[in-house]
Scaffold this motif. Structure first.
Motif, short mmCIF file in Angstrom:
data_model
loop_
_atom_site.label_atom_id
_atom_site.label_comp_id
_atom_site.label_asym_id
_atom_site.label_seq_id
_atom_site.Cartn_x
_atom_site.Cartn_y
_atom_site.Cartn_z
N ILE A 72 52.80 51.71 17.20
CA ILE A 72 52.75 51.80 18.66
C ILE A 72 54.04 52.44 19.17
O ILE A 72 55.13 52.04 18.79
N THR A 97 46.84 47.03 14.70
CA THR A 97 48.07 47.15 15.49
C THR A 97 48.27 45.85 16.26
O THR A 97 47.42 44.95 16.24
N TRP A 157 47.96 45.49 19.28
CA TRP A 157 46.89 45.36 20.29
C TRP A 157 45.70 44.61 19.67
O TRP A 157 45.03 43.84 20.35
#
Length: 264
Positions: free
Chosen positions: A46, A217, A219
């Motif tokens: 990220i 990730t 997220w």
């Protein structure tokens, strides 16, 4: 490139990194109450600012919660919603050799998945079906019965977290032979601390061509304090990584390659 870098890119975002850190804190997590924020802040995939073909950037999350800077609870909700909207944006896991993936699931969660609204099954009927094909079917017939009974039925409601199997002849070698080892290696903190008596099951599967696996990730991890960046599980019993992991869309019983079995 961190949230501080993202904050510095836009004067209107001044102070948002600290506010976000406070809003997603997990006060009851003794090891590090700010682990959720640290996961998002240190994930190498990220970036602070948007980039073509990259996962959603940190500045996008800051912009998404900035309107609620005076409401910490609402900021947390918006951060969770942001994460859910940006799942499976990590690099695609190479599946050219059609790898097998291992999966550990709570039995109750599996019941909820099979009783999907489109399945036509009630929770009671889904539970009866699963108990029949997992617990009551003879070992020699279990796999065949599961493949037939669960064909077309989803084994997950949301994206599924799995690990690439190293030895097809022993797909659970990576996670140990019992519940305690499995929970530790996979970092399943919920089942260790919040639901220590919940039954867990395990299986192995392959993916159809229509489903891709991605390296997770922050997220994907959302508000989990048990996840660490880097595409590997984080052990509960040691300050160390466990096994590699991927995320992908739910599969159906047709994809099973090893029968669903209770974890002793």
């Amino acid at each position: 490139m961190s949230f501080r870098d993202a904050e510095a890119s836009d004067a209107s975002l001044g102070g948002m990194a600290s506010l976000l850190r406070a809003s997603v804190a997990k006060a009851g997590y003794a090891r590090n109450p700010h682990q959720i924020y640290d996961n998002m802040d240190t994930d190498p995939v990220i970036k602070a600012l948007p980039g073509t073909g990259k996962p959603a950037a940190r500045v996008e999350l800051l912009n998404g919660v900035a309107a609620h800077r005076d409401d910490q609870a609402r900021m947390r909700v918006e951060a969770v919603l942001f994460c859910r909207a940006h799942q499976q944006e990590g690099p695609t896991f190479p599946t050219a050799t059609n790898p097998t993936f291992g999966r550990v699931n709570g039995f109750r969660a599996l019941v909820n998945a099979v009783a999907h609204p489109n399945s036509g099954l009630s929770l009671a009927r889904a539970e009866a079906l699963l108990r029949d094909v997992i617990h009551d079917a003879p070992l020699t017939m279990r796999f065949a019965r599961q493949r037939a009974a669960l064909a077309g039925k989803t084994l997950g409601r949301n994206q599924m977290w799995c690990y690439p199997v190293g030895d097809l002849g022993n797909p659970f070698a990576e996670i140990g032979g019992n519940r305690s080892a499995t929970v530790n290696v996979l970092g399943l903190g919920w089942y260790a601390y919040n639901a220590p008596d919940d039954e867990l099951v395990r299986w192995a599967h392959t993916l159809p061509e229509t489903i891709a696996a991605h390296l997770p990730t922050a997220w994907d991890a959302g508000e989990s304090v048990y996840w660490r960046p880097g595409g590997r599980t984080y052990r509960l019993d040691d300050d160390a990584y466990g096994v590699s992991e991927v995320v992908h869309n739910p599969i159906t019983g047709d994809c099973l390659t090893v029968a669903i079995d209770p974890i002793p």
